[in-house]
Design a protein around this motif. Structure first.
Motif, PDB file in Angstrom:
ATOM      1  N   TYR A 399      45.253 -11.005 -63.256  1.00 19.17           N
ATOM      2  CA  TYR A 399      44.791  -9.776 -63.904  1.00 19.17           C
ATOM      3  C   TYR A 399      43.471  -9.320 -63.284  1.00 19.17           C
ATOM      4  N   ARG A 400      43.500  -8.123 -62.686  1.00 16.78           N
ATOM      5  CA  ARG A 400      42.322  -7.566 -62.013  1.00 16.78           C
ATOM      6  C   ARG A 400      41.766  -8.598 -61.024  1.00 16.78           C
ATOM      7  N   TYR A 401      42.648  -9.128 -60.253  1.00 11.88           N
ATOM      8  CA  TYR A 401      42.368 -10.259 -59.357  1.00 11.88           C
ATOM      9  C   TYR A 401      41.891  -9.733 -58.009  1.00 11.88           C
ATOM     10  N   ASN A 402      40.739 -10.212 -57.583  1.00 13.12           N
ATOM     11  CA  ASN A 402      40.155  -9.778 -56.318  1.00 13.12           C
ATOM     12  C   ASN A 402      40.851 -10.483 -55.156  1.00 13.12           C
ATOM     13  N   MET A 403      41.547  -9.709 -54.326  1.00 19.71           N
ATOM     14  CA  MET A 403      42.238 -10.281 -53.174  1.00 19.71           C
ATOM     15  C   MET A 403      41.291 -10.567 -52.005  1.00 19.71           C
ATOM     16  N   ASN A 404      40.044 -10.090 -52.101  1.00 23.15           N
ATOM     17  CA  ASN A 404      39.075 -10.251 -51.006  1.00 23.15           C
ATOM     18  C   ASN A 404      39.610  -9.675 -49.705  1.00 23.15           C
ATOM     19  N   ASP A 405      40.356  -8.585 -49.802  1.00 25.11           N
ATOM     20  CA  ASP A 405      40.937  -7.933 -48.629  1.00 25.11           C
ATOM     21  C   ASP A 405      40.392  -6.524 -48.490  1.00 25.11           C
ATOM     22  N   LEU A 406      40.056  -6.156 -47.270  1.00 26.54           N
ATOM     23  CA  LEU A 406      39.695  -4.780 -46.948  1.00 26.54           C
ATOM     24  C   LEU A 406      40.898  -4.143 -46.271  1.00 26.54           C
ATOM     25  N   VAL A 407      41.365  -3.020 -46.823  1.00 28.98           N
ATOM     26  CA  VAL A 407      42.521  -2.317 -46.271  1.00 28.98           C
ATOM     27  C   VAL A 407      42.146  -0.865 -45.998  1.00 28.98           C
ATOM     28  N   GLU A 408      42.915  -0.228 -45.149  1.00 28.33           N
ATOM     29  CA  GLU A 408      42.696   1.185 -44.853  1.00 28.33           C
ATOM     30  C   GLU A 408      43.930   1.984 -45.231  1.00 28.33           C
ATOM     31  N   CYS A 409      43.714   3.090 -45.914  1.00 30.39           N
ATOM     32  CA  CYS A 409      44.832   3.987 -46.247  1.00 30.39           C
ATOM     33  C   CYS A 409      45.264   4.697 -44.969  1.00 30.39           C
ATOM     34  N   SER A 410      46.500   4.473 -44.562  1.00 36.61           N
ATOM     35  CA  SER A 410      46.984   4.965 -43.270  1.00 36.61           C
ATOM     36  C   SER A 410      47.893   6.179 -43.366  1.00 36.61           C
ATOM     37  N   GLY A 411      48.315   6.526 -44.576  1.00 35.36           N
ATOM     38  CA  GLY A 411      49.223   7.665 -44.729  1.00 35.36           C
ATOM     39  C   GLY A 411      49.895   7.611 -46.084  1.00 35.36           C
ATOM     40  N   TYR A 412      51.126   8.181 -46.147  1.00 31.05           N
ATOM     41  CA  TYR A 412      51.808   8.280 -47.439  1.00 31.05           C
ATOM     42  C   TYR A 412      53.316   8.117 -47.256  1.00 31.05           C
ATOM     43  N   TYR A 413      53.931   7.509 -48.256  1.00 30.25           N
ATOM     44  CA  TYR A 413      55.389   7.437 -48.363  1.00 30.25           C
ATOM     45  C   TYR A 413      55.720   8.265 -49.592  1.00 30.25           C
ATOM     46  N   ASN A 414      56.069   9.516 -49.382  1.00 29.54           N
ATOM     47  CA  ASN A 414      56.141  10.500 -50.462  1.00 29.54           C
ATOM     48  C   ASN A 414      54.778  10.519 -51.162  1.00 29.54           C
ATOM     49  N   THR A 415      54.679  10.113 -52.436  1.00 33.64           N
ATOM     50  CA  THR A 415      53.362  10.136 -53.099  1.00 33.64           C
ATOM     51  C   THR A 415      52.648   8.791 -53.067  1.00 33.64           C
ATOM     52  N   ILE A 416      53.295   7.758 -52.509  1.00 30.41           N
ATOM     53  CA  ILE A 416      52.676   6.429 -52.468  1.00 30.41           C
ATOM     54  C   ILE A 416      51.834   6.291 -51.201  1.00 30.41           C
ATOM     55  N   PRO A 417      50.546   5.983 -51.315  1.00 24.95           N
ATOM     56  CA  PRO A 417      49.743   5.716 -50.120  1.00 24.95           C
ATOM     57  C   PRO A 417      50.244   4.466 -49.393  1.00 24.95           C
ATOM     58  N   THR A 418      50.161   4.488 -48.069  1.00 25.32           N
ATOM     59  CA  THR A 418      50.457   3.309 -47.260  1.00 25.32           C
ATOM     60  C   THR A 418      49.133   2.722 -46.777  1.00 25.32           C
ATOM     61  N   ILE A 419      49.159   1.429 -46.451  1.00 23.15           N
ATOM     62  CA  ILE A 419      47.921   0.762 -46.033  1.00 23.15           C
ATOM     63  C   ILE A 419      48.144  -0.069 -44.782  1.00 23.15           C
ATOM     64  N   GLN A 420      47.032  -0.400 -44.121  1.00 25.57           N
ATOM     65  CA  GLN A 420      47.006  -1.421 -43.089  1.00 25.57           C
ATOM     66  C   GLN A 420      45.872  -2.381 -43.417  1.00 25.57           C
ATOM     67  N   PHE A 421      46.149  -3.662 -43.295  1.00 28.72           N
ATOM     68  CA  PHE A 421      45.131  -4.683 -43.537  1.00 28.72           C
ATOM     69  C   PHE A 421      44.076  -4.607 -42.435  1.00 28.72           C
ATOM     70  N   VAL A 422      42.784  -4.698 -42.839  1.00 30.37           N
ATOM     71  CA  VAL A 422      41.687  -4.656 -41.874  1.00 30.37           C
ATOM     72  C   VAL A 422      41.101  -6.050 -41.672  1.00 30.37           C
ATOM     73  N   GLN A 423      40.639  -6.693 -42.770  1.00 28.23           N
ATOM     74  CA  GLN A 423      40.051  -8.025 -42.653  1.00 28.23           C
ATOM     75  C   GLN A 423      39.788  -8.600 -44.033  1.00 28.23           C
ATOM     76  N   LYS A 424      39.511  -9.908 -44.064  1.00 25.70           N
ATOM     77  CA  LYS A 424      39.023 -10.544 -45.276  1.00 25.70           C
ATOM     78  C   LYS A 424      37.562 -10.150 -45.472  1.00 25.70           C
ATOM     79  N   VAL A 425      37.085 -10.212 -46.709  1.00 24.50           N
ATOM     80  CA  VAL A 425      35.694  -9.849 -47.004  1.00 24.50           C
ATOM     81  C   VAL A 425      35.047 -10.937 -47.855  1.00 24.50           C
ATOM     82  N   ASN A 426      33.795 -10.688 -48.221  1.00 19.47           N
ATOM     83  CA  ASN A 426      33.042 -11.590 -49.105  1.00 19.47           C
ATOM     84  C   ASN A 426      32.948 -13.006 -48.573  1.00 19.47           C
ATOM     85  N   GLY A 427      32.459 -13.118 -47.311  1.00 19.00           N
ATOM     86  CA  GLY A 427      32.171 -14.437 -46.763  1.00 19.00           C
ATOM     87  C   GLY A 427      33.379 -15.246 -46.353  1.00 19.00           C
ATOM     88  N   ILE A 428      34.494 -14.591 -46.063  1.00 17.26           N
ATOM     89  CA  ILE A 428      35.705 -15.294 -45.632  1.00 17.26           C
ATOM     90  C   ILE A 428      36.007 -14.910 -44.188  1.00 17.26           C
TER      91      ILE A 428
END
Length: 564
Positions: A399-428
């Motif tokens: 629940y409201r769990y921090n994945m420690n992931d930085l992602v970039e919004c790369s576009g859309y699938y109809n109304t759903i945003p698509t993403i690409q993983f960038v890197q881990k964050v917060n000292g990982i």
């Protein structure tokens, strides 16, 4: 003709079940915002009578009359979580308690590395497995067919984890979800795999790669599946080293006695072998023609390769860009972790479509990452080109769990945003999935200091993506200590990291991360580095740095501070 008929039937069956799940995705994509609301309400309804649900007022949140009120009450009543916040509740489940984080007990746990020595045990509920993992796997296979219709006309080399790695105190199994998914797939799918599941129970990685490729190289393979692209490199290294042994084994229907394979696993594998002199002759001819054999030579009909391609894994693309047939599609594996299977690639490229009808997502913009009171936004509010930190809520008790992931919004699938993983964050830091926390590195160095009885004035570590190796830099208070002691110290830190981090152990043992390299720093190295940074414009009063980094520019500075 019979093989083509069977391939057509398998393709038809996978397409039939896959299309049903694609329809559900397409329905959700018509109104992402509405799908988000309905999913959050579904999770609240599912877990409202659990101890966690009662303590965090799930029933009261459900009474919200609008989406805005729902999200507001959710954020007000449910705190942000990381694994350590949830660990006490998961431990109770592991010891047999029911209805703690969710109704009943988990069907299994997926293990992965955490910030402490004890790994994470991610609960996988029946609800999550049946409605998310199982259905998404069917859609995933269909996505291959959408872009390469003959994907399942040959065999599949699929690298998965062990379905059973251990047990919780109450007897609930822990293992890899990928292994369980493969174990539970229909029989007609199991027949597509090039090797039986026992291959993944082989402990010695050289022997495991050998057995996997000894089976795979004998067959007509049309699909290669492995999350980590570094595994592709290791498989090919095994081919380079043992091709003649493969050919001999294939000719005689054997499994090399050189390999350290447990008797029960060896027996299970050998039962499926038969002498195949025709294929052995073909491989000898290919070797005579090309010298070094690559997948494009021994798997000319390979239709699709799927691995991670985003984030740090991009570095591997150049290393095997010429390995495969020209027609082979290299598809991004998708945003997939032990905690959740959050989405799939649907366009054959690199963009993951997040699934708002299966998970509830929240995001914080990258520029607000360090804010004490960041603004949380919904999936439907992501903007193309912007980067975000991901928080998930699932039917698996996160629940409201921090994945420690930085992602970039790369576009859309109809109304759903698509993403690409960038890197881990917060000292990982993670080159190929090992996910070393800075705290783990600091603890490993500190423990080694005590063990060796030698104090450090300063230390720092850097990840070298090109070489898949960590460089550890040490400034000892006793400047008379030489390189031999530094090497010994680095090996001890390596061992401590293996004890702290299960993922690091796996990546080291499987050669995807090499043995770290130790370097001796000159006296007052940190002060010299700091002075150089301030001379370049850094503010003295605000100067700080991490002790474990993936940063080529900073790494270059420390290379200059090595004792000559």
């Amino acid at each position: 003709m019979k093989k083509e008929k069977n391939a057509s039937l398998i393709t038809f069956a996978l397409s039939w079940v896959g299309k049903k799940n694609k329809k559900a995705l397409d329905k959700a994509a018509k109104n992402c915002a509405k799908s988000e609301e309905m999913t959050l309400r579904g999770i609240l309804e599912y877990a409202k009578d659990s101890e966690w649900g009662k303590a965090h007022h799930f029933e009261e949140i459900l009474a919200a009359k609008s989406a805005e009120e729902l999200f507001s009450l959710w954020q007000k009543n449910v705190p942000l979580q990381d694994y350590e916040d949830l660990r006490p509740y998961i431990e109770r489940h592991k010891n047999g308690e029911e209805n703690v984080l969710f109704p009943g007990k988990p069907m299994m746990y997926a293990t992965t590395s955490g910030t402490t020595k004890e790994p994470k045990w991610i609960p996988i509920t029946h609800e999550y497995y049946q409605n998310i993992f199982s259905k998404m796997s069917k859609l995933w296979l269909y996505s291959f067919i959408m872009h390469r219709p003959k994907t399942f006309w040959g065999k599949c080399v699929s690298i998965v984890g062990k379905s059973i790695e251990g047990y919780a105190p109450d007897g609930t199994v822990c293992g890899a979800v990928s292994g369980v998914t493969q174990r539970d797939c229909p029989e007609f799918i199991k027949k597509l795999y090039s090797a039986p599941s026992e291959v993944f129970a082989i402990k010695d990685y050289t022997a495991r790669y050998y057995a996997l490729m000894r089976s795979g190289i004998e067959q007509n393979v049309s699909l290669l599946v492995t999350a980590n692209p570094s595994t592709v490199i290791e498989l090919q290294k095994n081919v380079d080293a043992y091709l003649d042994d493969y050919i001999d084994d294939i000719e005689h229907g054997t499994l090399s006695k050189k390999m350290n394979i447990e008797p029960e696993n060896r027996a299970a594998l050998e039962a499926g072998y038969k002498p195949n002199p025709k294929r052995a002759a073909e491989l000898r001819e290919l070797k005579a023609k090309y010298g070094r054999l690559l997948p494009k030579h021994y798997w000319p009909n390979l239709q699709l390769l799927t691995t991670w391609k985003c984030g740090n894994t991009r570095v591997y693309m150049d290393k095997f860009k010429d390995f495969f047939p020209e027609n082979t599609l290299h598809q991004e594996f998708g945003y997939f972790a032990s905690e959740c299977r959050a989405g799939l690639v649907m366009n054959g490229g690199d963009d993951t479509v997040l699934f708002p009808h299966n998970h509830y997502f929240e995001f914080v913009a990258e520029e607000e990452m360090e804010s004490p009171n960041p603004k949380f936004i919904q999936l439907s509010q992501l903007q193309k080109g912007k980067r975000y930190i991901v928080y998930i809520t699932t039917y698996g008790g996160l629940y409201r769990y921090n994945m420690n992931d930085l992602v970039e919004c790369s576009g859309y699938y109809n109304t759903i945003p698509t993403i690409q993983f960038v890197q881990k964050v917060n000292g990982i830091v993670s080159m190929t999935g090992e996910k070393i926390h800075e705290k783990q590195f600091i603890d490993a160095v500190t423990e080694t200091e005590k063990e060796k009885g030698k104090k450090l004035s300063f230390f720092v570590g850097f990840a070298d993506l090109q070489e898949s190796v960590y460089h550890f830099y040490f400034e000892f208070q006793d400047q008379s200590l030489g390189q031999d002691f530094c090497d010994e110290f680095a090996k001890a830190v390596d061992q401590k990291l293996k004890e702290e981090n299960v993922e690091y152990t796996t990546k080291r043992d499987s050669f995807r991360v090499k043995e770290p390299i130790g370097h001796l720093l000159v006296e007052n190295s940190f002060e010299k580095y700091k002075a150089a940074m301030i001379a370049k414009g850094a503010r003295d009063g605000q100067f700080k740095m991490n002790l474990l980094m993936q940063d080529d520019k900073r790494h270059e500075y420390f290379k200059e501070l090595v004792r000559r």
